[in-house]
Design a protein around this motif. Structure first.
Motif: not given
Length: 511
Positions: A173, A175, A193
């Motif tokens: 991920t 962010y 995200s």
């Protein structure tokens, strides 16, 4: 389930050598018996920018620099000399410091790079800020580069409706945090995200003011977020909150950690602890650093320094910060109110300020000095607004290593003396100081021969008076000089002082 944590607040060699004010130095030098070892304070030769550096990052042997600048120039070059075009982005060899050809141009809009973050495997560099074009490609304030060939990736190009100020990555991920309220046409209030390929994820949190730092804690399934905000998801959360990494719900609050007018500017992790840097405006604010426990969100320590903190990084038990602290009098090892000190080193155990005092000027823009830090092996890279480092010209970028040191103590004493007793010469001087050595050795020469080498601890703001009494034949005349060494480098000897030893004690009232 949301957990609110209540946290306790941290309260804030020879007998001939006479060391004045020894008792008052105990607090200032308490750190010297400990085992923390800092970097050297002498800066390494480093390329410079012609503007401000907002972010520095490392990936696979390269240090990347983002900011607001038009060119870079070699170490020691004056502004306008030997400049090489680099539009708000530059890359350097992490070991040698050499400028590399990776040079995408970030332009349009505000045309500035505010945030850089590498993927965990180092293959991708994510770039955020306020820009609308990278070279000839139209973008919207967030892109990704392949670190292997410095090429712009086509898959990660979110449409950010506002500046990006913070980036964090995990294995899966990415962010982004900042001032935006819309991403790819969907509502995302100041944090969003994405998958590594750029797909917007369901993670959603409603944050009322800008996000300035994000720290992912994937082993606990959360992200810690810092910024200027006061409310998150409709709840009061002052400048710091931990969110569920998947859906953005609040999992940990930090009540009473920060006053209303303070913001969190930076976050770093070291094992089971995290650290934050803060800044504030007005009275009753918090400007320093806090250590917290990741397991339960409780506070480990909180320093009491005044003067905003812009960046923090941890290395081998030492918390380094980019700051402009001017008062740390209630923090162990601290200093009284006075000039701004733009770098600090603290023990991660208890916040004690260690003897490491390289410095910059305030510099350009807002006059903050250093703004960004990244640790690369044993070298600390720092970027910011500054135009000098340790009193010498150096703009925008600098770095510090583990040695060898290349600089002698900052001040050589002025030697004074007299003879008031038969066969004795008493010499006096004020202690010198050094940026990264608390204890210095004073080399006293009589007629060119070393006769004493007393030691003394000192700091810039506390330099005690020292004294040495030499025994010589009555009536003899001698020339004294003094030099100071940190064990590796020595100042030039002082101007000579000539003193004649008295032959007998003068009667009271005799001149």
């Amino acid at each position: 389930m949301r957990l609110r944590r209540s946290t306790a607040r941290t309260a804030i060699t020879a007998s001939a050598v006479v060391l004045a004010a020894a008792a008052s130095l105990t607090t200032a030098f308490g750190a010297q018996a400990r085992d923390e070892k800092t970097l050297t304070a002498a800066s390494l030769a480093t390329w410079q920018t012609d503007g401000i550096v907002w972010s520095v990052e490392y990936a696979r042997g390269v240090v990347y620099v983002g900011g607001t600048f038009d060119s870079v120039r070699p170490p020691s070059a004056e502004p306008g000399e030997k400049e090489v075009a680099r539009k708000n982005f530059a890359a350097f060899d992490a070991t040698t410091g050499k400028l590399l050809p990776c040079a995408p141009s970030f332009t349009k809009g505000a045309g500035t790079v505010r945030a850089l973050k590498a993927s965990r495997d180092g293959k991708v560099l994510y770039v955020g800020g306020s820009f609308g074009k990278v070279d000839h490609a139209a973008v919207a304030s967030a892109v990704a580069l392949n670190t292997a060939d410095c090429s712009l990736r086509k898959d990660f190009r979110p449409a950010m409706a506002g500046p990006v100020r913070a980036i964090e990555t995990t294995d899966t991920t990415v962010y982004l945090g900042g001032e935006f309220t819309d991403v790819d046409g969907q509502t995302r209030k100041r944090i969003a995200s994405f998958s590594r390929s750029g797909s917007l994820l369901p993670f959603r949190a409603d944050i009322d003011e800008p996000v300035r730092s994000i720290l992912a804690v994937p082993d606990q399934g959360k992200v810690i977020v810092g910024g200027d905000f006061h409310n998150v998801n409709g709840e009061p959360e002052q400048a710091l909150v931990a969110l569920n990494a998947t859906n953005g719900s609040i999992v940990t609050s930090f009540p009473d950690w920060l006053p209303e007018r303070s913001a969190v500017t930076s976050l770093a992790r070291d094992g089971d602890r995290f650290y934050l840097g803060a800044e504030g405006a007005g009275t009753g604010i918090f400007d320093g650093r806090i250590a917290g426990r990741l397991s339960d969100g409780t506070m480990a320590w909180k320093d009491t320094c005044l003067g905003a903190t812009q960046a923090v990084v941890v290395h081998e038990g030492v918390l380094y910060s980019a700051t402009h602290a001017h008062y740390c009098g209630l923090t162990p090892g601290g200093f009284p109110d006075g000039p701004r000190r733009h770098f600090l080193a603290q023990s991660v155990r208890d916040s004690r300020i260690l003897h490491w005092f390289p410095d910059t000027d305030d510099g350009l823009g807002e006059g903050i000095g250093p703004r960004a830090l990244v640790m690369v092996g044993e070298i600390l890279w720092a970027g910011g607004e500054f135009t000098t480092v340790n009193g010498k010209p150096q703009q925008g970028l600098t770095r510090f290593g583990v040695g060898p040191e290349n600089k002698a103590p900052e001040a050589a004493p002025r030697l004074m003396g007299e003879s008031s007793r038969t066969g004795n010469v008493t010499l006096t001087w004020r202690a010198a100081w050094d940026r990264d050595d608390a204890e210095l050795t004073y080399l006293i020469y009589r007629d060119g021969v070393l006769v004493a080498a007393p030691k003394q601890q000192s700091v810039e703001w506390q330099r005690p008076d020292m004294k040495y009494t030499d025994s010589v034949p009555p009536g003899s005349r001698h020339r004294y000089t003094i030099a100071v060494t940190d064990g590796k480098h020595t100042t030039p000897r002082s101007e000579p002082l000539e003193v004649t030893a008295v032959t007998k004690k003068r009667p009271t009232g005799e001149r």
